[in-house]
Design an enzyme around this catalytic site. Structure first.
Site, PDB file in Angstrom:
ATOM      1  CG  ASP A 101      -0.249   0.064   2.510  1.00  0.00           C
ATOM      2  OD1 ASP A 101       0.991   0.254   2.521  1.00  0.00           O
ATOM      3  OD2 ASP A 101      -0.919  -0.050   3.548  1.00  0.00           O
ATOM      4  N   GLY A 139       0.838   3.832   2.196  1.00  0.00           N
ATOM      5  CA  GLY A 139       0.986   4.515   3.484  1.00  0.00           C
ATOM      6  C   GLY A 139      -0.090   5.563   3.710  1.00  0.00           C
ATOM      7  CG  ASP A 180      -5.231   6.503  -1.243  1.00  0.00           C
ATOM      8  OD1 ASP A 180      -4.184   6.225  -0.619  1.00  0.00           O
ATOM      9  OD2 ASP A 180      -6.308   5.911  -1.049  1.00  0.00           O
ATOM     10  CD  GLN A 236     -10.064   7.090  -1.254  1.00  0.00           C
ATOM     11  OE1 GLN A 236     -11.115   6.923  -0.632  1.00  0.00           O
ATOM     12  NE2 GLN A 236      -8.938   6.429  -0.963  1.00  0.00           N
ATOM     13  CG  ASP A 263      -5.645  -5.848   1.489  1.00  0.00           C
ATOM     14  OD1 ASP A 263      -6.267  -5.045   0.776  1.00  0.00           O
ATOM     15  OD2 ASP A 263      -5.316  -5.574   2.661  1.00  0.00           O
ATOM     16  CB  CYS A 288     -10.056 -27.614   6.950  1.00  0.00           C
ATOM     17  SG  CYS A 288      -8.562 -26.631   6.729  1.00  0.00           S
ATOM     18  CB  CYS A 335      -4.995 -26.246   7.288  1.00  0.00           C
ATOM     19  SG  CYS A 335      -5.671 -26.066   8.956  1.00  0.00           S
ATOM     20  CB  CYS A 376      -8.367 -29.028  10.083  1.00  0.00           C
ATOM     21  SG  CYS A 376      -9.007 -27.391  10.532  1.00  0.00           S
ATOM     22  CG  HIS A 399      -8.431 -23.091  10.070  1.00  0.00           C
ATOM     23  ND1 HIS A 399      -8.730 -24.192   9.308  1.00  0.00           N
ATOM     24  CD2 HIS A 399      -9.590 -22.379  10.180  1.00  0.00           C
ATOM     25  CE1 HIS A 399     -10.013 -24.162   8.989  1.00  0.00           C
ATOM     26  NE2 HIS A 399     -10.558 -23.077   9.505  1.00  0.00           N
TER      27      HIS A 399
END
Lengths: 377, 377
Positions: free
Chosen positions: A96, A98, A150, A194, A271, A309, A311, A314, A340
Site C-alpha cells: 500500500d 501509506g 491517496d 475514492q 486483502d 479442512c 490444513c 485440522c 487455518h
C-alpha cells in the site's frame, strides 16, 4: 471473449455476473485471480513464516509501506536487497502507499498539497510522505504492485470532504505516475478511487483515474464501517465503469461472504488482516460457519476445528486441543488459528475460481453462504 | 563390553570418561541416548507444533503433570485417549511427577506424610497430590517414562531439611512403585535421588533408591542455583554409584556446556526449558557462541543467525530479519528463535553421540567449548 493485456488475461467468466477468472503477471510470478492476499504489515504475516505461505501456495501478500518505512527503515531493506529477500519470499508482493495509515492518525499529521507530515507512532519522530516519496519507497522495497498515494477520508465524512479528498487523490495519482514512470520492469502502479459512499463522487473519482490510464485500479475508502449494502453498491457502480481488461482490487475486504460478493461484482483482488487478526482472537472461519474456539462447548470437542479442512491444524488437532492452547495462553494457538484462517480463505478463492470456470458460480455461492450462515456459534 | 537390559542397551562408550551411547526402548519408539528432551509444559513445546518436533526427529519430549492435571484436566485428556493423542505426538513422552511444582509454591501448600495439599495457581482451588495420585495421573496421561513423586527441597537448604526430604522421597518412591506395578506394558518408572549439595546425603539417597531397583534413575534437586562445580560434583558421585545398565536422567539441565559435561559424567537424559525460554527472549545458542539477536549490532547483519545451521530459521532468514521481528513484536520471532535453539540442542546431542561412537568425545568437547565460549555477545 478473451480480454488480454500484456500482463492481465481473463480466462473465464461467470454468466449473468461480472465474475471472472484471470491471470495477472508480475515480476515475481503469475497470480491466479480472483486472489486474496494475506497482510504482512511489518514484513511478516503475523505468526506465519514464508515457509507456511508457500505450503499454502499463496501467490501474493501485502506489505505496509508506512510500517516498513519506519521500521526497519529503507536503509536496512535496501542493504538486504529489497523486501522479498528480507523476508525470504520470492512470490509477488503488493504494497500500500501509506496513505491509509497517515490519514488515520488524525492527531499526528498535517496535510498540504505537497503531501502529509506526520509523527511516527513508534518514537514521535517527524516524517513526510508525498506521492513521490511513497512511490520511491515502494520502488525501493521492490514490490510488484505499487499503490498510488491517496487521501483516504474516514467514514462517515461530509460530501464536501469526500470531494476534496478525491480531487487531491487524482492530482496525487498523476504525480505518482510521473515518479513511477522511470522504471519499466513489469511492476504495476495502481490508481485508487475514492468518493466515500457518494455514488456520484465515486463515479467521478473512477472517471478521473480512468483518464490517467493505470494498469490496475483499486477501490479505496470502503469497508471502513459503512453499512454493507452501501459498500457493495459502491463496488458495483465502480466495476461497471472500470475497463474489462484491467485488474480491480477491493482494499481491506476479506470476510468469506464479502469475497463471494466482491467477485460477483467483478473484483479480482482482495486483502485483509481478518484471517490473522480473527485467528489471534480464537475466531475461526470454517466450512460449517464461524466459531470461537475459546468458547466452553469446545473444551471436550474431539472433532477437528473444520471437518472439511486439511490444513496443519485440522489434519492433526482437535477443537479440544486448540481450545486448551488458547485457554493456556500458548502461542501455538495463535499460529494454528491464523494458519487455518489464511488457508480457509486461500482455498475459498480457489473454489471460487473453480466455480467460475465450471459455470457453477451462482449456485456454489448460494450453497456456501447457506451453510456458512446457518451454522457455527 | 555391552550392557543390556530388556529396555536399555549401551552401544558405545567414550574411553577415559563415563560417557556412553545407548538405545532406550519405550512404548512410543526407541530413544537414542544421550538425549535432550524439550519441555512441553502444557501439552505444547512453546511456539512449536508436533510437526516441527517431528521434522527435527525429536524422540522424547517432557510434559508437566502438575500443569496438565490442572488444565485441561484428566477428564479431558482421558476422553481424548491420552496426552499423545491430545497433542498429536506419537513418539515418547516423559512426565514429571508434579513434585517440583508443588514444592516450589511455598505459600500455597501443606506437606504431610500422606502427600501435598496445594492450591491451584490458576483459580486457587484446593488439590492433593500423593505418590499414588501422581503415579495414577501419569499413567492416565499415558506417558512412557513416569517419575516418582519426590520431595524436592529448595537451594539452599539445611542439611537437616535435605535429609528429611530424601527420606520422605524414598518412602514415597516405594509407594509409587506399588501404585505403578499394576501396569506392565513397557512403560518405565524412574526413581529420583535427592540430597541437595551434600555429598554424603546424595550417596545415601542414591543407595536407598538402588535398593528399590528402579528401571531408571533421575538426579533431582540440582540446577536450582547452586554453583556449577557443585552440580557436577553431585552428578559425578551419583553416576559412580548408579548401575551401568540403567538410564540416568539429569533433570532440568540444558546449556550446551552442561550437556557435554553431563554426558562425560555418564548422564543419558536431559530436559530443560532453556532453548524455548531463551528463544522467546531473543537469546540464541549458535555454533559461534551465544548471541542476543535483539542487540543493536544485528540490525543490519545479513548473515544467518548461525552460519553452521540448516534449521528453518538459519536456512532462510538473516540476523537482520530476526532482529526486526523481535523489535517489531512479531510472534514469529519467538517461534523462529525457539525452533533454532531446540534444533541446536538436538543436533548437539547427535554430535555428542557421534563423537562417542567415533572415539573423539573429549577432543570434540574441547573444540566445541573453545569456540562456543570465545565468541558470541
Amino acid at each position: 471473449m478473451k480480454t488480454q493485456t500484456q500482463y492481465f488475461e481473463i480466462v473465464a467468466r461467470a454468466a449473468g455476473t461480472k465474475a471472472r477468472v484471470g491471470r495477472l503477471k508480475t515480476p515475481h510470478g503469475v497470480i491466479d485471480t480472483p486472489v486474496f492476499a494475506p497482510v504482512g504489515t511489518q514484513g511478516s504475516v503475523k505468526t506465519l513464516l514464508s515457509q507456511d505461505l508457500e505450503k499454502l501456495d499463496i501467490q501474493l501478500i501485502l506489505g505496509n509501506t508506512y510500517h516498513l518505512y519506519l521500521r526497519p527503515g529503507l536503509e536496512v531493506i535496501q542493504k538486504v536487497g529489497g523486501l522479498h529477500r528480507f523476508m525470504s519470499w520470492d512470490r509477488a508482493i503488493l504494497t500500500d502507499s501509506g496513505g491509509y495509515q497517515v490519514f488515520s492518525m488524525e492527531q499526528l499529521r498535517r496535510i498540504t498539497e505537497e503531501g502529509v507530515e506526520f509523527r511516527s507512532h513508534l518514537d514521535g519522530s517527524l516524517h513526510f510522505l508525498s506521492p513521490e516519496k511513497a512511490t520511491e519507497i515502494q520502488l525501493a522495497l521492490g514490490s510488484d504492485i505499487i499503490m498510488c498515494f491517496d487521501e483516504c477520508p474516514p467514514y462517515p465524512c461530509t460530501e464536501d470532504h469526500a470531494r476534496r479528498a478525491l480531487e487531491m487523490t487524482c492530482r496525487w495519482a498523476k504525480r505518482c505516475q510521473t515518479a513511477f514512470q522511470s522504471t519499466e520492469d513489469g511492476r504495476l502502479l495502481y490508481g485508487i478511487t475514492q468518493g466515500s459512499i457518494f455514488p456520484e463522487l465515486r463515479k467521478e473519482s473512477t472517471q478521473q483515474l480512468l483518464d490517467l490510464d493505470f494498469p490496475g485500479y483499486a477501490l479505496g475508502g470502503l469497508s471502513l464501517g459503512e453499512p454493507h449494502p452501501l459498500t457493495m453498491e459502491m463496488v458495483a457502480l465502480s466495476t461497471d465503469l472500470l475497463p474489462e481488461d484491467k485488474p480491480r482490487y477491493l482494499m481491506g475486504v476479506g470476510t468469506p461472504e464479502d469475497l463471494w460478493e466482491g467477485v460477483e461484482q467483478g473484483i479480482d483482488q482482495f486483502d485483509c488482516v481478518l484471517p490473522t487478526r480473527n485467528g489471534r482472537n480464537g475466531q475461526l472461519f470454517t466450512s460449517v460457519g464461524k466459531i470461537n474456539i475459546k468458547n466452553a462447548p469446545y473444551r471436550e470437542d474431539l472433532s477437528p476445528p473444520d471437518p472439511h479442512c486439511d490444513c496443519d491444524l485440522c489434519s492433526r488437532y482437535s477443537r479440544a486441543y486448540l481450545h486448551h492452547l488458547f485457554r493456556s495462553g500458548e502461542l501455538s494457538a495463535l499460529r494454528l488459528a491464523s494458519l487455518h484462517n489464511v488457508a480457509f480463505l486461500i482455498k475459498l478463492m480457489r473454489k471460487i475460481r473453480q466455480s467460475i470456470t465450471n459455470g457453477t458460480f451462482l449456485a456454489d455461492k448460494q450453497k456456501f453462504l447457506e451453510t456458512y450462515r446457518s451454522q457455527g456459534d
